[in-house]
Design a protein around this motif. Structure first.
Motif, PDB file in Angstrom:
ATOM      1  N   PHE A 109       0.551  -1.226  -0.056  1.00  0.00           N
ATOM      2  CA  PHE A 109       0.135   0.099   0.016  1.00  0.00           C
ATOM      3  C   PHE A 109       0.931   1.140   0.032  1.00  0.00           C
ATOM      4  O   PHE A 109       0.497   2.075  -0.717  1.00  0.00           O
ATOM      5  CB  PHE A 109      -0.893  -0.185   1.270  1.00  0.00           C
ATOM      6  CG  PHE A 109      -1.770   1.230   1.206  1.00  0.00           C
ATOM      7  CD1 PHE A 109      -2.812   1.604   0.325  1.00  0.00           C
ATOM      8  CD2 PHE A 109      -1.387   2.106   2.366  1.00  0.00           C
ATOM      9  CE1 PHE A 109      -3.555   2.501   0.706  1.00  0.00           C
ATOM     10  CE2 PHE A 109      -2.175   3.158   2.565  1.00  0.00           C
ATOM     11  CZ  PHE A 109      -3.050   3.573   1.557  1.00  0.00           C
ATOM     12  N   PHE A 110       1.750   1.357   0.727  1.00  0.00           N
ATOM     13  CA  PHE A 110       2.828   2.303   0.810  1.00  0.00           C
ATOM     14  C   PHE A 110       3.962   2.583  -0.077  1.00  0.00           C
ATOM     15  O   PHE A 110       4.792   3.243  -0.208  1.00  0.00           O
ATOM     16  CB  PHE A 110       3.464   2.574   2.333  1.00  0.00           C
ATOM     17  CG  PHE A 110       2.408   2.842   3.285  1.00  0.00           C
ATOM     18  CD1 PHE A 110       1.925   4.293   3.261  1.00  0.00           C
ATOM     19  CD2 PHE A 110       2.014   2.156   4.398  1.00  0.00           C
ATOM     20  CE1 PHE A 110       0.956   4.654   4.182  1.00  0.00           C
ATOM     21  CE2 PHE A 110       0.966   2.500   5.300  1.00  0.00           C
ATOM     22  CZ  PHE A 110       0.519   3.735   5.216  1.00  0.00           C
ATOM     23  N   GLY A 111       3.951   1.359  -1.187  1.00  0.00           N
ATOM     24  CA  GLY A 111       4.756   1.405  -2.278  1.00  0.00           C
ATOM     25  C   GLY A 111       6.170   1.147  -1.698  1.00  0.00           C
ATOM     26  O   GLY A 111       7.322   1.391  -2.524  1.00  0.00           O
ATOM     27  N   ILE A 112       6.353   0.544  -0.561  1.00  0.00           N
ATOM     28  CA  ILE A 112       7.707   0.478   0.139  1.00  0.00           C
ATOM     29  C   ILE A 112       8.471  -0.950  -0.708  1.00  0.00           C
ATOM     30  O   ILE A 112       9.554  -0.675  -0.967  1.00  0.00           O
ATOM     31  CB  ILE A 112       7.599  -0.057   1.651  1.00  0.00           C
ATOM     32  CG1 ILE A 112       7.249   1.306   2.139  1.00  0.00           C
ATOM     33  CG2 ILE A 112       8.735  -0.554   2.191  1.00  0.00           C
ATOM     34  CD1 ILE A 112       6.901   1.130   3.665  1.00  0.00           C
ATOM     35  N   ASP A 113       7.622  -1.902  -0.965  1.00  0.00           N
ATOM     36  CA  ASP A 113       8.019  -3.103  -1.838  1.00  0.00           C
ATOM     37  C   ASP A 113       7.143  -3.240  -3.032  1.00  0.00           C
ATOM     38  O   ASP A 113       5.992  -3.672  -2.993  1.00  0.00           O
ATOM     39  CB  ASP A 113       7.830  -4.513  -1.001  1.00  0.00           C
ATOM     40  CG  ASP A 113       8.603  -5.617  -1.525  1.00  0.00           C
ATOM     41  OD1 ASP A 113       8.523  -5.525  -2.619  1.00  0.00           O
ATOM     42  OD2 ASP A 113       8.793  -6.676  -0.721  1.00  0.00           O
ATOM     43  N   PRO A 114       7.640  -3.104  -4.089  1.00  0.00           N
ATOM     44  CA  PRO A 114       6.892  -3.389  -5.280  1.00  0.00           C
ATOM     45  C   PRO A 114       6.397  -4.538  -5.802  1.00  0.00           C
ATOM     46  O   PRO A 114       5.554  -4.425  -6.623  1.00  0.00           O
ATOM     47  CB  PRO A 114       7.711  -2.544  -6.648  1.00  0.00           C
ATOM     48  CG  PRO A 114       9.220  -2.799  -5.740  1.00  0.00           C
ATOM     49  CD  PRO A 114       9.126  -2.736  -4.356  1.00  0.00           C
TER      50      PRO A 114
END
Length: 177
Positions: A109-114
């Motif tokens: 959700f937070f784009g930390i791990d694509p």
């Protein structure tokens, strides 16, 4: 609404669509408007309802999250389809309860791990039915619910989404992206 009235209504709807399949196509519409914090007011038909996020990510925790509405919609749809299929078969069902549990990973959700999906990783449903009907008949209905529940279909299968964005700048001009 009594069992007999509900069954009669459902039978009339099914007969209508069988005679006039062109009338079975519907368009659904909803609108959302940004509120305060991370809240949103959603409108569908004549209904309005609030959607929010928890305080720990900036919301006010005044309403369910969008994902919780999606989960509740899935459970509601399973309940309705189960009851409708039972009515169609002439089986009385007193109660249908669906407990749902979904797992999501905030790294997506937070784009930390694509590589992590931003949505649900998995959904588990447990349905409890109260009925005097034979278990075998209820099991036959249950087998159809997953195939015929529209919300289940929306979640389980890719649906094409087209998106347009219009931005109003400080001069009042609308720019389409």
């Amino acid at each position: 609404m009594s069992y007999a009235t509900l069954k009669q209504t459902l039978d009339q709807v099914i007969n209508h669509f069988e005679r006039k399949p062109e009338k079975a196509l519907f368009t659904y519409e909803a609108r959302t408007e940004y509120g305060d914090g991370l809240s949103v007011i959603a409108k569908a038909q004549q209904f309005a309802f609030k959607i929010d996020e928890p305080r720990n990510i900036g919301g006010k925790d005044q309403a369910p999250k969008p994902t919780e509405y999606a989960l509740a919609a899935l459970g509601a749809c399973h309940s309705i389809v189960y009851k409708a299929l039972a009515l169609k078969e002439g089986i009385e069902v007193d109660e249908v309860k669906v407990d749902l549990k979904a797992v999501s990973d905030s790294l997506g959700f937070f784009g930390i791990d694509p590589d992590v999906r931003p949505g649900f990783q998995k959904i588990e449903l447990e349905t409890e039915v109260t009925s005097g009907a034979p278990v075998e008949k209820l099991e036959e209905i249950f087998q159809q619910v997953e195939k015929l529940c529209p919300v289940n279909d929306i979640i389980a299968n890719p649906v094409p989404i087209t998106q347009k964005v219009a931005v109003q700048n400080s001069k009042g001009e609308i720019i389409r992206i």
